[in-house]
Scaffold this motif. Structure first.
Motif, mmCIF file in Angstrom:
data_model
loop_
_atom_site.group_PDB
_atom_site.id
_atom_site.type_symbol
_atom_site.label_atom_id
_atom_site.label_comp_id
_atom_site.label_asym_id
_atom_site.label_seq_id
_atom_site.Cartn_x
_atom_site.Cartn_y
_atom_site.Cartn_z
ATOM 1 N N GLN A 87 21.161 -14.369 -39.306
ATOM 2 C CA GLN A 87 21.946 -14.404 -38.075
ATOM 3 C C GLN A 87 21.916 -13.028 -37.428
ATOM 4 O OE1 GLN A 87 26.003 -15.600 -38.609
ATOM 5 N NE2 GLN A 87 26.457 -15.671 -36.426
ATOM 6 N N GLY A 88 21.483 -13.005 -36.199
ATOM 7 C CA GLY A 88 21.402 -11.752 -35.480
ATOM 8 C C GLY A 88 20.069 -11.632 -34.764
ATOM 9 N N SER A 89 19.908 -10.547 -34.051
ATOM 10 C CA SER A 89 18.687 -10.317 -33.277
ATOM 11 C C SER A 89 17.772 -9.351 -34.037
ATOM 12 C CB SER A 89 19.033 -9.742 -31.899
ATOM 13 O OG SER A 89 19.637 -8.461 -32.050
ATOM 14 N N GLN A 90 16.631 -9.074 -33.448
ATOM 15 C CA GLN A 90 15.684 -8.155 -34.071
ATOM 16 C C GLN A 90 16.104 -6.698 -33.928
ATOM 17 O OE1 GLN A 90 11.796 -8.903 -32.586
ATOM 18 N NE2 GLN A 90 11.609 -10.937 -33.559
ATOM 19 N N ALA A 91 17.160 -6.449 -33.221
ATOM 20 C CA ALA A 91 17.675 -5.085 -33.080
ATOM 21 C C ALA A 91 18.814 -4.810 -34.038
ATOM 22 C CB ALA A 91 18.130 -4.842 -31.640
ATOM 23 N N SER A 92 19.128 -5.779 -34.908
ATOM 24 C CA SER A 92 20.268 -5.632 -35.807
ATOM 25 C C SER A 92 19.865 -4.834 -37.041
ATOM 26 C CB SER A 92 20.790 -7.010 -36.216
ATOM 27 O OG SER A 92 19.772 -7.727 -36.904
ATOM 28 N N ALA A 93 20.894 -4.378 -37.764
ATOM 29 C CA ALA A 93 20.661 -3.630 -39.003
ATOM 30 C C ALA A 93 20.080 -4.523 -40.080
ATOM 31 C CB ALA A 93 21.970 -3.006 -39.487
#
Length: 677
Positions: A83-89
């Motif tokens: 869950q999250g985007s490719q810019a996430s940690a």
């Protein structure tokens, strides 16, 4: 791989689409990883994401070649959902874990249409690559076919022609680098004196054709920069014998070549040790077959077979002399031939259960070889031992005398009176007065009166050299006086070999040193007065004279003397190998024949079984004969004959410190290159 393609094109695409339709945002990371790392990879992702990432694996059925190790390995496709985007940690963590496991990541298609498009594009790319690869392979094979094609009749392939051309050009440039000069090239070279006219004619013809000037200037002053090379003309007959000599050492320039005697003496020594009519017939037949079939088989010969065929004349002569010795020993596979009729017959006398034989009426010696009556006799081994041992000593002493005589011929040819007077003459005299005298006694015992027992030769020789120098059982009248004189002559030869040569050389060099000193003093006075030429002309006169060391010459002469005196004894004993190997050959053949044919076939009473066993046991006997007598024993006799040729014969006169004449020859260069490959 099919299941993974279905994942790219079907279920996951619809799943992603459903997720996009919802308000939640899910992303994925897909790629390929080693199947062995699958479990560790899943656990690491679960712990790093604290359960917020879901990993799904689809194994690839075919093995894939690893680009690093170049080995086939099992791999699997993985998809990580989070869950999250490719810019996430979390994406950064997953990416680092993929790099740590050396996984290859790929962009995941967002729809089924995109997956099918990418699959279609990959298939087209693969087809294009395959067509390009096939086209290149066709072009490459065509080029290779052109290089392997023979362009001219009887020639080589184009690639081989290029290779030989490069070798020849390289050798030509290497030779030209030895020339001196800028415009006019000059070089020193050796050439056979007998071919001087041929060389001049060739240079003249090439000068006219190439419009250049080339000529030969012979230097016959005798002042050579070094020892000339040795050039010995050989043919197909003498080549293997010359190779045997060259293996020991190449003859010095104009030194007596022992290969001339090896052409006869080497196979003769082999024949004495290998004497058997049956075994020699096999070797002789094999040698004759090679002689007659060589020209037909020559194009197909290579490697070891070529070397064997090149030694065909050596094998033929070895078989011939072994056949001659076999008739002399009257031995055919341990069985004797009664060709001329036995000269002994049974008598009525029996001693210890043995029948005593007596000479037939009107006795005459057996025309050639050993009387067949000796075979099977109780004293056969004792008689044959004595005969072969004495024959070996006679051959050995004559062989060594020939070697010493060759030293005398060398001394005459090289103009060395010291070597002739104080080496050859004392050595041949010493050898004749000791072991030559022993050979004379052997022949005297054979040809003398047989009506009374003769003394043993070993005992007689010991009494000749040990005080009181009196034979206990004289062989002939006046033996003590003759032996005493021979012993005194032999003893006097030792100081003649030891003392005069170093002393005369010392006196001669001392006188020459005084003369050189007077010349150098006069030249030095001229130099001070300024009446001499340039310094370079005088400088060559100094330092050209070798230092004469009387100690070194004396030590060398002492070693030579001791080596000859003691070597005469050891070399004579070494020739007993002719007797030993001949006896071993005969006894081995007899043992094999008795253990196979006689004991297992002749002892059977039933006729049919006896015939069958004779056939079977004879096959076994011939198999053993081929493996042991024709292979191992023949090689053993060859090596012992080679040792007698090298050590006992050649060391009497042969220096062997020369080097072969190696003219510039393209054929030899190409053959050497092919042998190295």
């Amino acid at each position: 791989m099919t299941e993974a393609s279905g994942l790219l094109a079907g279920e996951d695409a619809s799943h992603v689409t459903k997720q996009q339709e919802s308000t939640m945002t899910f992303s994925n990371v897909a790629g390929v990883i080693l199947e062995a790392d699958k479990e560790r990879f899943a656990r690491t992702l679960f712990r790093a994401s604290r359960g917020n990432a879901f990993t799904q694996f689809y194994p690839i059925e075919e093995q894939i070649r690893d680009p690093k190790s170049n080995l086939p390995v099992r791999k699997t496709v993985f998809v990580v959902y989070y869950q999250g985007s490719q810019a996430s940690a979390l994406f950064d963590k997953i990416s680092k874990i993929c790099k740590g496991f050396e996984a290859r990541t790929y962009r995941w298609p967002v729809s089924q249409a995109e997956a099918r498009g990418r699959l279609s594009a990959l298939e087209e790319t693969l087809e294009d690559k395959a067509r390009a690869l096939n086209a290149y392979e066709t072009y490459f094979m065509g080029e290779i076919g052109g290089l392997l094609e023979v362009k001219r009749s009887g020639g080589n392939s184009l690639l081989e022609e290029w290779r030989m051309f490069c070798l020849k050009e390289k050798s030509i440039y290497a030779t030209l680098n030895m020339f001196e000069g800028d415009i006019t090239l000059r070089a020193n070279c050796w050439y056979p004196e007998a071919e001087e006219d041929k060389v001049n004619q060739l240079l003249t013809r090439q000068s006219n054709q190439q419009h250049v000037n080339a000529f030969l200037i012979p230097d016959k002053s005798g002042k050579l920069p070094g020892a000339p090379p040795t050039y010995i003309r050989v043919n197909e007959f003498t080549a293997p014998f010359q190779e045997l000599v060259n293996t020991y050492g190449v003859p010095r320039y104009k030194e007596a070549n022992p290969a001339l005697f090896a052409c006869v003496l080497f196979p003769f020594l082999f024949g004495i040790m290998y004497g058997d009519i049956g075994h020699a017939s096999f070797i002789l037949a094999f040698g004759l077959w090679m002689c007659f079939s060589y020209e037909k088989m020559k194009p197909s010969l290579s490697g070891g077979m070529k070397s064997i065929f090149e030694a065909r004349y050596l094998l033929t002569l070895s078989g011939f002399f072994a056949l001659y010795a076999g008739f002399m020993y009257n031995d055919f596979l341990s069985v004797a031939f009664n060709i001329f009729g036995a000269r002994f017959e049974e008598s009525d006398v029996h001693i210890a259960g043995n029948v005593e034989y007596k000479m037939v009426d009107n006795y005459r010696p057996y025309p050639f070889g050993l009387d067949p009556s000796w075979h099977g006799a109780s004293n056969e081994l004792m008689f044959i031992n004595s005969m072969k041992m004495k024959f070996a000593v006679i051959v050995g002493v004559l062989h060594m005398c020939l070697g010493v005589c060759m030293k005398g011929f060398n001394a005459i040819h090289f103009g060395s009176p010291l070597d002739f007077c104080f080496e050859f003459l004392p050595q041949i005299t010493f050898l004749t007065c000791t072991f030559g005298y022993m050979d004379w006694m052997v022949i005297y015992k054979w040809l003398g009166d047989q009506s009374y027992p003769k003394p043993g030769l070993v005992t007689t020789m010991i009494e000749m050299f040990m005080p009181p120098f009196t034979p206990m059982e004289p062989l002939y009248e006046g033996q003590q006086e003759i032996q005493t004189r021979l012993l005194l002559i032999a003893v006097a030869c030792v100081p003649l070999m030891l003392i005069p040569k170093p002393l005369i050389l010392y006196i001669w060099h001392s006188n020459n040193a005084k003369t050189r000193h007077e010349i150098d003093s006069a030249a030095h006075e001229d130099e001070e007065r300024g009446s001499h030429g340039n310094e370079g002309g005088h400088g060559g006169g100094h330092g050209d004279h070798e230092e004469f060391d009387i100690g070194e010459i004396t030590i060398h002469q002492i070693i030579e003397t001791i080596e000859f005196v003691l070597g005469s004894v050891s070399n004579t004993a070494s020739y007993l190998r002719l007797w030993a190997l001949s006896l071993a050959h005969q006894q081995l053949s007899l043992v094999f024949f008795n253990l196979t044919v006689v004991q297992n076939a002749f002892s059977i009473e039933n006729f049919i079984v006896k015939v069958i066993m004779i056939f079977c046991m004879f096959a076994v006997f011939m198999g053993i004969t081929f493996g042991v007598m024709l292979a191992m024993d023949a090689m053993e006799c060859f090596l012992h004959a080679l040792r007698l040729q090298w050590v006992e014969f050649q060391n009497k006169f042969y220096k062997g410190d020369g080097y072969k004449f190696a003219p510039f020859n393209h054929k030899n260069l190409l053959e050497a290159a092919n042998n190295e490959e």
